[in-house]
Design an enzyme around this catalytic site. Structure first.
Site, PDB file in Angstrom:
ATOM      1  N   ARG A 161       5.408 -24.628   6.405  1.00 40.62           N
ATOM      2  CA  ARG A 161       5.646 -23.223   6.039  1.00 40.62           C
ATOM      3  C   ARG A 161       4.377 -22.383   6.177  1.00 40.62           C
ATOM      4  O   ARG A 161       4.430 -21.220   6.579  1.00 40.62           O
ATOM      5  CB  ARG A 161       6.168 -23.139   4.603  1.00 40.62           C
ATOM      6  N   TYR A 175      14.527 -11.236  13.022  1.00 39.52           N
ATOM      7  CA  TYR A 175      15.052 -10.076  12.302  1.00 39.52           C
ATOM      8  C   TYR A 175      14.344  -9.941  10.953  1.00 39.52           C
ATOM      9  O   TYR A 175      13.963 -10.938  10.346  1.00 39.52           O
ATOM     10  CB  TYR A 175      16.568 -10.175  12.090  1.00 39.52           C
ATOM     11  N   PRO A 176      14.142  -8.722  10.503  1.00 40.04           N
ATOM     12  CA  PRO A 176      13.600  -8.504   9.165  1.00 40.04           C
ATOM     13  C   PRO A 176      14.721  -8.409   8.141  1.00 40.04           C
ATOM     14  O   PRO A 176      15.875  -8.123   8.488  1.00 40.04           O
ATOM     15  CB  PRO A 176      12.882  -7.159   9.311  1.00 40.04           C
ATOM     16  N   MET A 177      14.388  -8.645   6.878  1.00 39.82           N
ATOM     17  CA  MET A 177      15.406  -8.545   5.838  1.00 39.82           C
ATOM     18  C   MET A 177      14.786  -8.188   4.490  1.00 39.82           C
ATOM     19  O   MET A 177      13.591  -8.373   4.265  1.00 39.82           O
ATOM     20  CB  MET A 177      16.199  -9.846   5.725  1.00 39.82           C
ATOM     21  N   ASN A 178      15.625  -7.651   3.621  1.00 42.77           N
ATOM     22  CA  ASN A 178      15.293  -7.367   2.233  1.00 42.77           C
ATOM     23  C   ASN A 178      16.303  -8.041   1.317  1.00 42.77           C
ATOM     24  O   ASN A 178      17.390  -8.432   1.753  1.00 42.77           O
ATOM     25  CB  ASN A 178      15.370  -5.855   1.942  1.00 42.77           C
ATOM     26  N   LYS A 179      15.968  -8.116   0.044  1.00 41.30           N
ATOM     27  CA  LYS A 179      16.946  -8.408  -0.999  1.00 41.30           C
ATOM     28  C   LYS A 179      17.366  -7.080  -1.636  1.00 41.30           C
ATOM     29  O   LYS A 179      16.530  -6.213  -1.899  1.00 41.30           O
ATOM     30  CB  LYS A 179      16.362  -9.342  -2.063  1.00 41.30           C
ATOM     31  N   HIS A 202      21.707 -21.535  -0.398  1.00 43.27           N
ATOM     32  CA  HIS A 202      21.383 -20.996   0.917  1.00 43.27           C
ATOM     33  C   HIS A 202      20.655 -22.042   1.768  1.00 43.27           C
ATOM     34  O   HIS A 202      20.953 -22.216   2.959  1.00 43.27           O
ATOM     35  CB  HIS A 202      20.508 -19.761   0.719  1.00 43.27           C
ATOM     36  N   GLN A 215      13.614 -22.768  11.491  1.00 44.06           N
ATOM     37  CA  GLN A 215      13.489 -21.447  10.860  1.00 44.06           C
ATOM     38  C   GLN A 215      12.107 -21.268  10.257  1.00 44.06           C
ATOM     39  O   GLN A 215      11.550 -22.179   9.653  1.00 44.06           O
ATOM     40  CB  GLN A 215      14.544 -21.308   9.757  1.00 44.06           C
TER      41      GLN A 215
END
Length: 279
Positions: A161, A175-179, A202, A215
């Site tokens: 990691r 891709y970017p992401m938020n919570k 998840h 990933q």
């Protein structure tokens, strides 16, 4: 500290990551008019210079660098880089900009982030507690076997990691992401135990794709407009669709995830990328 092609000395002391690496995804589009305006000599010189700059095994290169050809109209070329020194990463971008074909390679999107160990990666104690909640008791041979196996693989997982290897898979998606922070679905008002359980579910979905998809999640809070960047490497294009679709049904995604633009690209050598882009 190595700088590409005689790069000027720059201040050093605190920009280096002490744990983990800086990460940059940089997307370019070919400006055809600017490219056509170049002489054949300038075009050839610039192409050769950019190819040399993007060689991942060169002495000036960041510790990780991958070139890929982007599908779709938003970009043509992607360069992903990781290094403890963000200026070493940026120096590559500056070399491309200053090359003879720099005017024809226009940055259209970038994402700045850092590698991290997520707070939801369970410790040995937390993993043991989860096994007990799931019905496996201490003293049970299965309990001890699972805990020992997790203890043995955790250091390697955390190292991957923080200092990830780029897998030899041909297909890449980013891709970017938020919570979410909506009144009825605010991730940050949920207790840690609930968030941890959702992320465990998840992760279980993602494990099903081991060997087909790799990933990397990098943290961008304070570095970019989104909170995380997700990079997926896959053996085959259909695996990208399958993993994203499957994991969206997990509650952590279905209720709490917000996604930015998706970029799909295909790994290539710098030479093959320049040839594909007709430069």
């Amino acid at each position: 500290m190595n700088r590409p092609h005689g790069h000027a000395n720059l201040p050093d002391p605190t920009v280096h990551m002490t744990t983990g690496w800086h990460c940059l995804h940089l997307y370019y589009k070919v400006d055809q008019a600017a490219l056509a305006a170049l002489s054949d000599a300038a075009r050839g010189e610039g192409r050769d210079f950019v190819i040399k700059t993007l060689q991942s095994d060169a002495s000036h290169a960041p510790v990780r660098m991958q070139v890929s050809i982007v599908s779709g109209h938003r970009a043509d070329l992607c360069v992903m880089m990781m290094d403890p020194d963000p200026l070493k990463i940026d120096a590559v971008a500056q070399e491309i900009r200053n090359s003879a074909i720099g005017s024809a390679l226009v940055p259209t999107y970038s994402f700045v982030s850092i590698t991290e160990i997520s707070e939801y990666v369970p410790s040995i104690e937390q993993y043991s507690e989860r096994l007990q909640r799931e019905g496996t008791s201490p003293g049970d041979p299965a309990f001890d076997a699972k805990v020992n196996a997790y203890r043995q693989r955790l250091p390697a997982m955390n190292n991957q990691r923080l200092y990830p290897e780029i897998p030899p898979f041909p297909v890449i998606a980013f891709y970017p992401m938020n919570k979410a922070r909506h009144p009825l679905a605010n991730w940050y008002t949920e207790p840690f135990s609930s968030r941890s359980n959702l992320m465990a579910e998840h992760a279980t979905s993602g494990i099903k794709f081991a060997g087909r998809v790799s990933q990397l999640i990098t943290a961008s809070t304070g570095f970019d407009d989104w909170e995380w960047g997700v990079t997926l490497w896959a053996r085959s294009p259909e695996h990208i669709k399958e993993i994203v679709y499957t994991m969206r049904f997990d509650k952590a995604s279905a209720k709490y995830a917000e996604f930015g633009p998706f970029y799909v690209s295909y790994a290539a050598s710098p030479e093959d990328a320049m040839a594909h882009l007709r430069i």
